[in-house]
Design a protein around this motif. Sequence first.
Motif, mmCIF file in Angstrom:
data_model
loop_
_atom_site.group_PDB
_atom_site.id
_atom_site.type_symbol
_atom_site.label_atom_id
_atom_site.label_comp_id
_atom_site.label_asym_id
_atom_site.label_seq_id
_atom_site.Cartn_x
_atom_site.Cartn_y
_atom_site.Cartn_z
ATOM 1 N N THR A 122 0.578 -1.223 0.182
ATOM 2 C CA THR A 122 0.135 -0.065 0.124
ATOM 3 C C THR A 122 0.906 1.274 -0.182
ATOM 4 O O THR A 122 1.931 1.261 0.784
ATOM 5 C CB THR A 122 -1.016 -0.049 1.334
ATOM 6 N N ASP A 123 0.566 2.231 -0.787
ATOM 7 C CA ASP A 123 1.043 3.583 -0.658
ATOM 8 C C ASP A 123 0.227 4.451 0.265
ATOM 9 O O ASP A 123 -0.633 4.895 -0.325
ATOM 10 C CB ASP A 123 1.028 4.361 -2.266
ATOM 11 N N GLN A 124 0.668 4.466 1.289
ATOM 12 C CA GLN A 124 -0.101 5.301 2.286
ATOM 13 C C GLN A 124 -0.127 6.967 2.343
ATOM 14 O O GLN A 124 -0.999 7.515 2.424
ATOM 15 C CB GLN A 124 0.230 4.971 3.783
ATOM 16 N N THR A 125 1.178 7.359 1.523
ATOM 17 C CA THR A 125 1.093 8.903 1.199
ATOM 18 C C THR A 125 -0.124 9.248 0.327
ATOM 19 O O THR A 125 -0.607 10.214 0.301
ATOM 20 C CB THR A 125 2.387 9.123 0.606
ATOM 21 N N ARG A 126 -0.151 8.233 -0.632
ATOM 22 C CA ARG A 126 -1.242 8.668 -1.707
ATOM 23 C C ARG A 126 -2.690 7.897 -1.453
ATOM 24 O O ARG A 126 -3.528 7.963 -2.447
ATOM 25 C CB ARG A 126 -0.664 8.646 -3.253
ATOM 26 N N MET A 127 -2.643 6.952 -0.558
ATOM 27 C CA MET A 127 -3.921 6.238 -0.216
ATOM 28 C C MET A 127 -4.251 5.330 -1.443
ATOM 29 O O MET A 127 -5.313 5.564 -1.962
ATOM 30 C CB MET A 127 -5.031 7.260 0.312
ATOM 31 N N MET A 128 -3.377 4.318 -1.587
ATOM 32 C CA MET A 128 -3.659 3.649 -2.750
ATOM 33 C C MET A 128 -3.234 2.183 -2.743
ATOM 34 O O MET A 128 -2.056 1.988 -2.260
ATOM 35 C CB MET A 128 -3.582 4.233 -4.075
ATOM 36 N N VAL A 129 -3.910 1.034 -3.031
ATOM 37 C CA VAL A 129 -3.265 -0.179 -3.002
ATOM 38 C C VAL A 129 -2.617 -0.372 -4.272
ATOM 39 O O VAL A 129 -3.124 -0.225 -5.404
ATOM 40 C CB VAL A 129 -4.241 -1.280 -2.654
ATOM 41 N N LEU A 130 -1.334 -0.766 -4.283
ATOM 42 C CA LEU A 130 -0.398 -0.845 -5.508
ATOM 43 C C LEU A 130 -0.822 -2.166 -6.196
ATOM 44 O O LEU A 130 -1.042 -3.013 -5.571
ATOM 45 C CB LEU A 130 0.925 -0.858 -5.202
ATOM 46 N N PRO A 131 -0.750 -2.072 -7.649
ATOM 47 C CA PRO A 131 -0.884 -3.344 -8.372
ATOM 48 C C PRO A 131 -0.030 -4.599 -7.794
ATOM 49 O O PRO A 131 1.048 -4.486 -7.364
ATOM 50 C CB PRO A 131 -0.505 -3.158 -9.866
#
Length: 389
Positions: A365-374
């Motif tokens: 997870t990219d917590q800075t941008r709030m997204m689960v990565l592929p």
Amino acid sequence: MKTSKTINQLSTVVTIFAISISCAVNAQAKSNEATFYQWPSTYKTDVSKANKKTYTSNEYWQVVTGEELNKGIKVYLSDASTLVKLTPKARFDQGEVFKPQNLELDHIKLGGNLVPNKQKLVQLAAQKEMALAGFKDGSIALKVQNASLAAPSILKYAKPLIANDKYIVHIKDKNSAFKLNVTAPLEIKKQFKPQLTVKAKLTNKQLSNSDVNARLISPLGESIALKYNNGKIDFSNELEQLGAVKGLYQVELDVSANHLANKIKRTIKVPFIQTAETANILTSDINIQSGNKGLINVTVPLSIAQAGRFAVKATLQGYTLNNQKIDIATAEVAQFLSYDGNLSMPFKVSGLTKGPYSLSNIILTDQTRMMVLPQDQVSKAIIEQDKAW
């Protein structure tokens, strides 16, 4: 004396400045430290992550002016007991907020040349009651009794309104057979010309391009007109944000289709985020080592494309003393990384388990941008160690 006093004051200022820098450096260092948490029990997260969702609408809304309300606007009903909500829409001008005057039930009329007078508006909640329920925007809720579905109705406000004041007219056909269903992806990848592909149907009717108007609503509330082309919506430079750090993008669709002498209108919002591979796990380099005091140390290497705080959640698997494979522990580690680096996961395990150990159910997870990565490859990664512990 003055010089000495000045030096002392300067020394104090320098000391305070030095302390401030030290605190800032320490705070930055702490913010860059890894945070690790191991759950009391194991659990599995669905890492298949379906990327599509279907939305349903039996309602529509539109913004009208005070002048239009005084003249009368066409409303399209497809339910004998349609719900109507009228809301004053505040406008902003040179930093000031201007609120339109509130509406009163006695001045709201519903009729039309082709519509029998048996239609009746019943107030569900007055503005005072709406405010007590949390709707403090001056809304008034109405219900249409004996609504005529054969032709458009005319909604009109008899008392003069300020011409350029704006109001939101919200029509909800709660029990209508006509529903707009839209299936759309939850995310789209950042690329030169990103595209959102949707599948839209009004009950069983396929929609033509002329039936649909589309617009983008940014996380900051900005609205931009878009072109709908056989279910495809192209973007040029409208999408700037990655992830959901400031909120979601939304595509709002207004659908209007002819039905006998009337029309069916529906509005729907389709939320999505724009993603990019800001980091990825080097699965082939994950290392699992036995430590002291019942610890299994797992090192997860990350390749960083854009600096940020990244989290890895995973489940450690091993064997019972009877050689049955089990999930031992689920944990998550997060750390800010500007460059390629490793995340360490010190799993605490019971003496009733043994190796070889493996790592499964891995989520990045990219917590800075709030997204689960592929994570198509990551989720299938099973890192085995064949030697016995």
